[in-house]
Design a protein around this motif. Sequence first.
Motif, short mmCIF file in Angstrom:
data_model
loop_
_atom_site.label_atom_id
_atom_site.label_comp_id
_atom_site.label_asym_id
_atom_site.label_seq_id
_atom_site.Cartn_x
_atom_site.Cartn_y
_atom_site.Cartn_z
N GLN A 150 0.83 -1.21 0.00
CA GLN A 150 0.00 0.00 0.00
C GLN A 150 0.86 1.25 0.00
OE1 GLN A 150 -2.23 -1.08 3.51
NE2 GLN A 150 -4.14 -1.17 2.33
N LYS A 151 1.93 1.23 0.79
CA LYS A 151 2.83 2.38 0.84
C LYS A 151 3.48 2.61 -0.52
CE LYS A 151 3.91 1.86 5.75
NZ LYS A 151 4.97 1.51 6.72
N ALA A 152 3.90 1.54 -1.18
CA ALA A 152 4.52 1.65 -2.49
C ALA A 152 3.52 2.19 -3.52
CB ALA A 152 5.06 0.29 -2.94
N HIS A 153 2.29 1.69 -3.46
CA HIS A 153 1.27 2.16 -4.39
C HIS A 153 0.97 3.64 -4.18
CE1 HIS A 153 -2.82 2.76 -5.98
NE2 HIS A 153 -2.43 1.90 -6.90
N ARG A 154 0.87 4.06 -2.93
CA ARG A 154 0.62 5.47 -2.63
C ARG A 154 1.75 6.36 -3.12
NH1 ARG A 154 -1.65 4.43 3.47
NH2 ARG A 154 -3.63 3.54 2.82
N GLU A 155 2.99 5.88 -3.02
CA GLU A 155 4.13 6.65 -3.49
C GLU A 155 4.09 6.78 -5.02
OE1 GLU A 155 7.30 9.05 -3.60
OE2 GLU A 155 6.23 8.43 -1.80
N ARG A 156 3.76 5.68 -5.72
CA ARG A 156 3.66 5.74 -7.19
C ARG A 156 2.53 6.69 -7.60
NH1 ARG A 156 4.09 0.17 -6.63
NH2 ARG A 156 1.89 -0.08 -7.20
N PHE A 157 1.42 6.65 -6.89
CA PHE A 157 0.30 7.54 -7.22
C PHE A 157 0.68 8.99 -6.96
CE2 PHE A 157 -3.75 9.68 -6.56
CZ PHE A 157 -4.46 9.24 -7.66
N LYS A 158 1.40 9.24 -5.88
CA LYS A 158 1.85 10.60 -5.56
C LYS A 158 2.75 11.13 -6.69
CE LYS A 158 4.66 13.07 -2.17
NZ LYS A 158 5.47 12.94 -0.96
N GLN A 159 3.65 10.28 -7.18
CA GLN A 159 4.53 10.69 -8.27
C GLN A 159 3.74 10.94 -9.55
OE1 GLN A 159 7.49 7.62 -8.49
NE2 GLN A 159 8.47 8.25 -6.58
N ALA A 160 2.72 10.13 -9.81
CA ALA A 160 1.88 10.32 -11.00
C ALA A 160 1.13 11.65 -10.91
CB ALA A 160 0.90 9.16 -11.14
#
Length: 68
Positions: free
Chosen positions: A47-57
Motif C-alpha cells: 500500500q505504501k509503495a502504491h501510494r508513493e507511485r500515485f503521488k509521483q503520478a
Amino acid sequence: MAKVILNPLFDGLQGSVGNLVFRRTSSGATTMYARSEKSQRIASEAQKAHRERFKQAVEHAYAAITHG
C-alpha cells in the motif's frame, strides 16, 4: 434522507466545523456530513509503495498541466 432548511447564514458555508463537513452540491444545495474517522490500521508495504507511485503520478500530471 431528511432535508433541513438552514438559516440563510449557513447557506454559503463550505468546509468543516468541528466534526461536521459542509459541502455545496452541483444543484447549489448545502449538505452536511459527519467527518469520517481516520483508520487505525497500519498500511502494508504494498500500500505504501502504491501510494508513493500515485503521488509521483499526480506530481507529473500537475507539472504537465501547469507547464503545458
